[in-house]
Design an enzyme around this catalytic site. Structure first.
Site, PDB file in Angstrom:
ATOM      1  N   ASP A  20      26.320  51.688  19.363  1.00 48.37           N
ATOM      2  CA  ASP A  20      24.890  51.602  19.647  1.00 48.37           C
ATOM      3  C   ASP A  20      24.589  52.004  21.082  1.00 48.37           C
ATOM      4  O   ASP A  20      23.632  52.712  21.360  1.00 48.37           O
ATOM      5  CB  ASP A  20      24.399  50.171  19.436  1.00 48.37           C
ATOM      6  CG  ASP A  20      23.804  50.007  18.057  1.00 48.37           C
ATOM      7  OD1 ASP A  20      23.798  51.016  17.309  1.00 48.37           O
ATOM      8  OD2 ASP A  20      23.360  48.894  17.729  1.00 48.37           O
ATOM      9  N   ASP A  24      25.776  49.584  26.572  1.00 50.93           N
ATOM     10  CA  ASP A  24      26.983  48.957  26.047  1.00 50.93           C
ATOM     11  C   ASP A  24      28.059  49.982  25.763  1.00 50.93           C
ATOM     12  O   ASP A  24      27.778  51.153  25.517  1.00 50.93           O
ATOM     13  CB  ASP A  24      26.661  48.201  24.745  1.00 50.93           C
ATOM     14  CG  ASP A  24      26.010  46.863  25.055  1.00 50.93           C
ATOM     15  OD1 ASP A  24      26.142  46.403  26.210  1.00 50.93           O
ATOM     16  OD2 ASP A  24      25.360  46.303  24.149  1.00 50.93           O
ATOM     17  N   GLU A  62      19.900  49.287  28.975  1.00 52.42           N
ATOM     18  CA  GLU A  62      19.543  49.002  27.595  1.00 52.42           C
ATOM     19  C   GLU A  62      19.290  47.508  27.413  1.00 52.42           C
ATOM     20  O   GLU A  62      20.121  46.679  27.765  1.00 52.42           O
ATOM     21  CB  GLU A  62      20.708  49.436  26.690  1.00 52.42           C
ATOM     22  CG  GLU A  62      20.560  48.947  25.264  1.00 52.42           C
ATOM     23  CD  GLU A  62      21.903  48.833  24.533  1.00 52.42           C
ATOM     24  OE1 GLU A  62      22.939  49.190  25.122  1.00 52.42           O
ATOM     25  OE2 GLU A  62      21.892  48.383  23.384  1.00 52.42           O
ATOM     26  N   ASP A 118      29.714  50.227  23.160  1.00 46.11           N
ATOM     27  CA  ASP A 118      29.949  50.403  21.716  1.00 46.11           C
ATOM     28  C   ASP A 118      29.140  51.585  21.164  1.00 46.11           C
ATOM     29  O   ASP A 118      28.536  52.348  21.907  1.00 46.11           O
ATOM     30  CB  ASP A 118      29.596  49.104  20.976  1.00 46.11           C
ATOM     31  CG  ASP A 118      28.143  48.717  21.205  1.00 46.11           C
ATOM     32  OD1 ASP A 118      27.380  49.543  21.763  1.00 46.11           O
ATOM     33  OD2 ASP A 118      27.769  47.586  20.841  1.00 46.11           O
TER      34      ASP A 118
END
Ligand code: 1YM
Length: 641
Positions: free
Chosen positions: A508, A504, A431, A506
């Site tokens: 997102d 990541d 990403e 998290d």
């Protein structure tokens, strides 16, 4: 009953009563429904008779008034409904058509009846479903009037005196016992009138709404289009740039009246409206088919004769080419219209196709010969459309050939590995560009390839395949994997036996992982089934103790470690990673990519159905299940705030 006349009821009156009783008992059978649709239907039945009189050439003005009390008045200046004694019913023709349910066939068979419409039940239904109705005929120098209540005559046919006028006038008050709403819609009536005015050039329709506040002027509208459907086409093109004048023709052949208006604009759209006996046919039918054949053929004949098809490799213009920028109204009058389905949406009479085709082809050919300027701009536009279409097709095929589907030419963003042995090769789908940059620097070039994804990848569950195939990120993934797609997919060509999604830790990041997973699930399911797909597990925390660094995937593990260290009296420095992009290349290698130290989670499909459901919920078009899921699990997620 307020019958003030000394009229006696004989057996024929009883039959009338029974006939109208049937309409009142099952109104929906006759007018479709008893809601607003049905309410306006009983108006339409009356209006259509007046329009028929105009089409037959006897009337050129119709007045419609919505009275203050909600009654509706329709008047025309035609011949007036006959009032002479009808030999079979022994009452006036007027009374017969107003009350006798089965009079229709005999009395209302004109040449091209508008009211051959949806239900075609005529004015007696309006009468039967009105609290009261008054019909007035101006004819033979006299005024005649009869009043009815719920379909039953309450006066005989009265003579009211002399007049110079001729015509028919009905006033009726819809029955609140029948209709759920008896409030006529001005807008609806206006639209109906506008359509009739366009379709019957030279007919004037005056519309008045008296239901206004005290002291206010009534609302009025005049509808008049001298040039009928020619005006209609001009009106439809008001906001467009015309490239030709309006072609117009009207011809009768084999009892079929064909009226066509055509104009081209510089737009790419096609707008064609089709009518049979003034009834719109949203799905066209045989008149539209005949129109299209004639148009394509006339254009090609002229274009060939004028040598305008140069550079088209002996092909002619197709339907798609000649329809770009076309605006047209096709209106046919047919004695016995047949429709497909119940709602008149498509005309079915086969003879209409050949008649329209023949007369239109001849007329268009003549028009082109007499108006070479218009012919040339119309054909020039069609040739352009043809070329644009051919170019677009070639471009599309080129993209498919050298792009996603064949797997030749790797995406520019891909930093490939040097090994050509799939068994030892890994593809990291990463990403974001910055994380991609770190990964490219930190990786082992020998066997690790990096494909950075810019932003969010298309949600493949939400869009149709054509849209997804055009998505650049998608094409890059397909090309990098090398297995092809769809029927031609071959897993043996997979270029990496580990496909690692690295995002990541998290919310997102997990969204991105899910998007990529959805895509792999939908288009490359065998890769998941055969265990080639993995999720990287980047750490969330780094704890430094002196010169040593420790990484942790979760807060719990980190806390446990820090507690231990403190108990042992060691000083710790804790860092939380905001994202992959924050790690330098060495850290990324050490924590997430080094086969010795990294944690990879293999994606498995234990139960394909379960997985599909989860994907459907998380990625599909239905929002509520996703919201519920997010609400339920958001507290457990690692929110990065
Ligand atoms: C406001 C509604 O109904 N006008 C109207 C209706 C008829 C005629 C003229 C008419 C038709 C014919 C001969 C014919 C109708 N007459 C009959 C029937 N306006 C409105 N204007 N003369 C006059 O079709 O031959 C039905 S409709 F059956 F009584 F002749």
């Amino acid at each position: 009953m307020s019958n003030t006349d000394n009229q006696t009821y004989d057996s024929s009156n009883i039959r009338v009563l029974q006939g109208l009783e049937a309409v009142r008992k099952r109104p929906a059978m006759y007018i479709g429904s008893t809601d607003l649709e049905g309410l306006h239907h009983i108006f339409t039945e009356i209006l259509d008779n007046a329009v028929d009189e105009a089409i037959a050439g006897y009337c050129d003005h119709i007045w419609i008034t919505i009275h203050k009390d909600g009654a509706l008045e329709v008047r025309d200046n035609g011949r007036g409904i006959p009032v002479d004694l009808h030999p079979q019913t022994k009452v006036s023709t007027l009374e017969t058509v107003m009350t006798n349910l089965h009079a229709g066939g005999k009395f209302e068979k004109g040449a091209y009846k508008v009211s051959g419409g949806l239900h075609g039940v005529g004015m007696k239904c309006t009468n039967a479903l009105s609290e009261w109705m008054e019909s007035t005929v101006y004819k033979n120098g006299n005024i005649y009037r009869q009043r009815y209540e719920r379909g039953v005559p309450v006066t005989k046919l009265q003579e009211l005196g002399k007049t110079d006028l001729n015509g028919t006038q009905h006033i009726f008050k819809p029955d609140a016992q029948i209709f759920s709403d008896i409030n006529f819609s001005f807008k609806r009536i206006l639209e109906k009138c506008r359509q009739h005015a366009y379709l019957t050039g030279g007919l004037r329709i005056s519309l008045t709404d008296e239901r206004v506040e005290e002291g206010q002027q009534p609302k009025t509208y005049e509808l008049y289009f001298e040039d009928g459907i020619k005006s209609y086409v001009k009106f439809m093109n008001l906001s467009e740039k015309a490239v030709s004048d309006v072609f117009y023709m009207k011809k009768e052949e084999e009892n079929i009246v064909v009226e066509v208006a055509v104009q081209y604009t510089d737009s790419l759209e096609e707008t064609v409206k089709c009518y049979t006996n003034n009834i719109i046919n949203p799905e066209g039918g045989t008149h539209l088919a005949g129109f299209r054949t004639a148009l394509t053929s006339a254009i090609n004949i002229y274009a060939t004769a004028e040598d305008m098809l140069k550079g088209m490799k002996n092909t002619t213009l197709g339907g798609d080419d000649v329809r770009e920028g076309l605006t047209a109204v096709i209106s046919v009058k047919v004695p016995d219209p047949q429709f497909e389905g119940q709602t008149k949406i498509k005309l079915n009479n086969p003879e209409v196709k050949s008649v329209v085709q023949k007369v239109l082809r001849d007329e268009l050919t003549t028009y082109f010969q007499e108006n070479p300027k218009d012919a040339k701009s119309i054909i020039g536009k069609a040739v352009l459309a043809f070329k644009a279409r051919a170019a677009a097709k070639a471009a599309r095929e080129a993209v498919i050939r050298k792009g996603a589907l064949e797997g030749s030419g790797l995406p520019g963003k891909l930093a490939d590995c040097s090994s050509k042995n799939p068994a030892e090769s890994e593809l990291y789908i990463v990403e974001g560009d910055s994380a991609g940059g770190s990964a490219k620097q930190g990786r082992n070039r020998a066997n690790q390839a990096i494909l950075p994804l810019r932003g969010k990848i298309i949600n493949s569950h939400k869009y149709r395949v054509d849209r997804i195939l055009g998505n650049q990120e998608f094409k890059d993934i397909v090309t990098a994997l090398g297995v092809g797609i769809g029927d031609s997919m071959n897993v043996e060509n997979l270029r990496y036996h580990k496909v690692v999604i690295m995002a990541d830790a998290d919310v997102d990041g997990s969204h991105i992982s899910t998007l990529v997973l959805t895509l792999l699930y939908r288009f490359f399911r065998p890769l998941i089934e055969q265990g080639y797909v993995y999720l990287a597990q980047p750490p969330l925390f780094k704890v430094e103790v002196g010169k040593n660094r420790y990484y942790f995937l979760s807060e719990k593990e980190k806390d446990a470690f820090v507690n231990q260290a403190e108990k042992a009296g060691k000083k710790t420095v804790t860092n939380r990673f905001k994202g992959l992009g924050e790690m330098n290349p060495e850290q990324l290698w050490e924590t997430t990519m080094n086969p010795e130290t990294r944690v990879l989670k293999r994606v498995e499909i234990h139960d394909a159905e379960d997985a599909e459901k989860t994907f459907e919920m998380l990625m599909g078009v239905e929002v509520p299940p996703r919201r519920r899921f997010i609400q339920r699990y958001s507290k457990q997620a690692n929110l990065d705030v």
